[in-house]
Design an enzyme around this catalytic site. Structure first.
Site, PDB file in Angstrom:
ATOM      1  N   LYS A  13       0.844  -1.211   0.000  1.00 19.17           N
ATOM      2  CA  LYS A  13       0.000   0.000   0.000  1.00 19.17           C
ATOM      3  C   LYS A  13       0.879   1.261   0.000  1.00 19.17           C
ATOM      4  O   LYS A  13       0.662   2.177  -0.790  1.00 19.17           O
ATOM      5  CB  LYS A  13      -0.937   0.028   1.226  1.00 19.17           C
ATOM      6  CG  LYS A  13      -1.878  -1.161   1.324  1.00 19.17           C
ATOM      7  CD  LYS A  13      -2.788  -1.074   2.537  1.00 19.17           C
ATOM      8  CE  LYS A  13      -2.069  -1.111   3.872  1.00 19.17           C
ATOM      9  NZ  LYS A  13      -1.366  -2.369   4.183  1.00 19.17           N
ATOM     10  N   ARG A  88      -9.548   1.224   8.648  1.00 22.48           N
ATOM     11  CA  ARG A  88      -9.085  -0.119   8.952  1.00 22.48           C
ATOM     12  C   ARG A  88     -10.100  -0.897   9.778  1.00 22.48           C
ATOM     13  O   ARG A  88      -9.849  -2.049  10.136  1.00 22.48           O
ATOM     14  CB  ARG A  88      -7.836   0.032   9.782  1.00 22.48           C
ATOM     15  CG  ARG A  88      -6.662  -0.751   9.267  1.00 22.48           C
ATOM     16  CD  ARG A  88      -5.568  -0.327  10.178  1.00 22.48           C
ATOM     17  NE  ARG A  88      -4.397  -1.053  10.104  1.00 22.48           N
ATOM     18  CZ  ARG A  88      -3.302  -0.622   9.484  1.00 22.48           C
ATOM     19  NH1 ARG A  88      -3.313   0.466   8.767  1.00 22.48           N
ATOM     20  NH2 ARG A  88      -2.214  -1.315   9.578  1.00 22.48           N
ATOM     21  N   ARG A 127      11.836  -5.581   4.762  1.00 18.31           N
ATOM     22  CA  ARG A 127      11.533  -4.160   4.558  1.00 18.31           C
ATOM     23  C   ARG A 127      12.483  -3.267   5.349  1.00 18.31           C
ATOM     24  O   ARG A 127      12.840  -3.557   6.484  1.00 18.31           O
ATOM     25  CB  ARG A 127      10.096  -3.864   4.981  1.00 18.31           C
ATOM     26  CG  ARG A 127       9.820  -2.360   4.948  1.00 18.31           C
ATOM     27  CD  ARG A 127       8.390  -2.016   4.974  1.00 18.31           C
ATOM     28  NE  ARG A 127       7.713  -2.488   6.163  1.00 18.31           N
ATOM     29  CZ  ARG A 127       6.408  -2.339   6.350  1.00 18.31           C
ATOM     30  NH1 ARG A 127       5.675  -1.774   5.420  1.00 18.31           N
ATOM     31  NH2 ARG A 127       5.844  -2.785   7.444  1.00 18.31           N
ATOM     32  N   ARG A 160      11.485  -1.532  10.932  1.00 15.05           N
ATOM     33  CA  ARG A 160      10.417  -1.183  11.877  1.00 15.05           C
ATOM     34  C   ARG A 160      10.334  -2.203  13.000  1.00 15.05           C
ATOM     35  O   ARG A 160      10.452  -3.399  12.761  1.00 15.05           O
ATOM     36  CB  ARG A 160       9.074  -1.127  11.130  1.00 15.05           C
ATOM     37  CG  ARG A 160       8.690   0.264  10.718  1.00 15.05           C
ATOM     38  CD  ARG A 160       7.542   0.318   9.761  1.00 15.05           C
ATOM     39  NE  ARG A 160       6.334  -0.391  10.175  1.00 15.05           N
ATOM     40  CZ  ARG A 160       5.189  -0.365   9.494  1.00 15.05           C
ATOM     41  NH1 ARG A 160       5.111   0.341   8.371  1.00 15.05           N
ATOM     42  NH2 ARG A 160       4.145  -1.031   9.910  1.00 15.05           N
ATOM     43  N   ARG A 171      -0.169  -8.890  13.487  1.00 14.47           N
ATOM     44  CA  ARG A 171      -0.781  -7.884  12.592  1.00 14.47           C
ATOM     45  C   ARG A 171      -1.640  -8.558  11.527  1.00 14.47           C
ATOM     46  O   ARG A 171      -2.697  -8.049  11.146  1.00 14.47           O
ATOM     47  CB  ARG A 171       0.315  -7.031  11.942  1.00 14.47           C
ATOM     48  CG  ARG A 171       0.892  -6.002  12.904  1.00 14.47           C
ATOM     49  CD  ARG A 171       2.206  -5.440  12.416  1.00 14.47           C
ATOM     50  NE  ARG A 171       2.129  -4.797  11.142  1.00 14.47           N
ATOM     51  CZ  ARG A 171       3.169  -4.655  10.312  1.00 14.47           C
ATOM     52  NH1 ARG A 171       4.357  -5.117  10.661  1.00 14.47           N
ATOM     53  NH2 ARG A 171       3.025  -4.053   9.168  1.00 14.47           N
TER      54      ARG A 171
END
Ligand code: AP5
Length: 216
Positions: A13, A88, A127, A160, A171
Site C-alpha cells: 500500500k 481499517r 523491509r 520497523r 498484525r
C-alpha cells in the site's frame, strides 16, 4: 480523485501510494506514517499509539479518526487524496464517511490489493524504511542505490519494530479480524476494485493507473 488503498500488512500500500502520489500529484496520507511521526517526536499521541503498535494491535478508532480528520483538513487535501492504511475498521469507514460528508467530498474508489500470506511475510521481513521521509525499501525486491541510505532524501534506513516475525503474525491476525470485513463493506457500497499485488511493483502501479483511468 479520492482513493483508499486497502490490503493486508506488507501488500504494498505504502509503496504504491508513493508512486500514485508522484503520478497523480495527490497527497499520500498514511495513518501508520502519521503515528510514526508522532512516535518520533515523542508526542502524547505517539506515546499512546506506541502501546498498540508495538503489540501489532490497532490504535483506538476515536484517536485514529481525529488524527486523520485533522490531516484531511489541511489545504493540500482539497483537490484529492490517497489514503493508505485508513480506514481499517468498519467504525473508521463510518467515521470517514462522516468527515467526507462534512467536507462535501465523495470517495471515488477503494482498491483492495491482494497477495498470498507467505509473500507478505517475506516482504515485511526484508523491509527497510527511511527514518526521515518514511519511503519503504526491500533488501532484495526494492533495494536503495546505496545500502542503508534513502534514494529520495539521503536519510538513514531502519527496520520497523513491528516487522519482527511475532508482531507480523499478530498484525496479520488483526487484519483478518478487524480490517477484512471492510472488503464487503466497500463492495456493497459499489466502490471496491481488486488489484493483484502479487506482481512486480511497476506492474501493480500500471494496474492501478489503468483502473483509475477507467473511472474518469
Ligand atoms: P501501517 O504502517 O499502516 O502498517 P500496515 O498496514 O501493517 O502496512 P505496512 O506498512 O506494513 O505495509 P504496506 O502495505 O504499506 O507495504 P509496503 O508498501 O511498505 O500500520 C502500522 C501500525 O500502526 C498498525 O499495526 C496499527 O498499530 C497502527 N495503525 C495504522 N493505521 C491505523 C488505523 N487506521 N487504525 C488503527 N491503528 C492503525 O511494502 C512492504 C515491503 O514489500 C516493502 O519492503 C516493499 O519494498 C516491498 N514491496 C512492495 N510491493 C512489492 C512488490 N509488488 N513486490 C515485491 N516487493 C514489494
Amino acid at each position: 480523485m479520492r482513493i483508499v488503498l486497502l490490503g493486508p500488512p506488507g501488500v504494498g500500500k505504502g509503496t504504491q501510494a508513493d508512486r500514485l502520489e508522484n503520478e497523480l500529484g495527490l497527497p499520500h496520507i498514511a495513518s501508520g506514517d502519521l503515528f510514526r511521526e508522532n512516535l518520533g517526536k515523542d508526542t502524547p499521541l505517539g506515546r499512546q499509539a506506541r502501546e498498540y503498535m508495538d503489540k501489532g494491535e490497532l490504535v483506538p478508532d476515536d484517536v485514529t479518526i481525529a488524527m486523520v480528520q485533522a490531516r484531511l483538513d489541511a489545504p493540500d487535501c482539497a483537490q484529492g487524496v490517497i489514503l493508505d492504511g485508513f480506514p481499517r475498521t468498519v467504525a473508521q469507514a463510518e467515521g470517514l464517511k462522516k468527515v467526507f460528508s462534512e467536507f462535501g467530498w465523495e470517495l471515488d474508489v477503494v482498491f483492495n490489493i491482494t497477495a498470498p500470506e507467505e509473500e507478505l511475510v517475506s516482504r515485511l521481513s526484508g523491509r527497510r524504511i527511511c527514518r526521515n521521509c518514511q519511503t519503504p525499501y526491500h533488501v532484495r525486491f526494492n533495494p536503495p542505490e546505496e545500502e542503508g541510505v534513502c534514494d529520495v532524501c539521503g536519510g538513514k534506513l531502519y527496520q520497523r519494530e513491528d516487522d519482527k516475525p511475532e508482531t507480523v503474525r499478530k498484525r496479520l491476525q488483526v487484519y483478518q479480524k478487524q480490517t477484512a470485513p471492510l472488503i464487503d463493506y466497500y463492495r456493497k457500497a459499489g466502490l471496491l476494485q481488486v488489484i493483484d499485488g502479487d506482481q512486480g511493483i511497476a506492474v501493480v502501479t500500471r494496474s492501478l493507473l489503468e483502473a483509475i483511468g477507467g473511472l474518469a
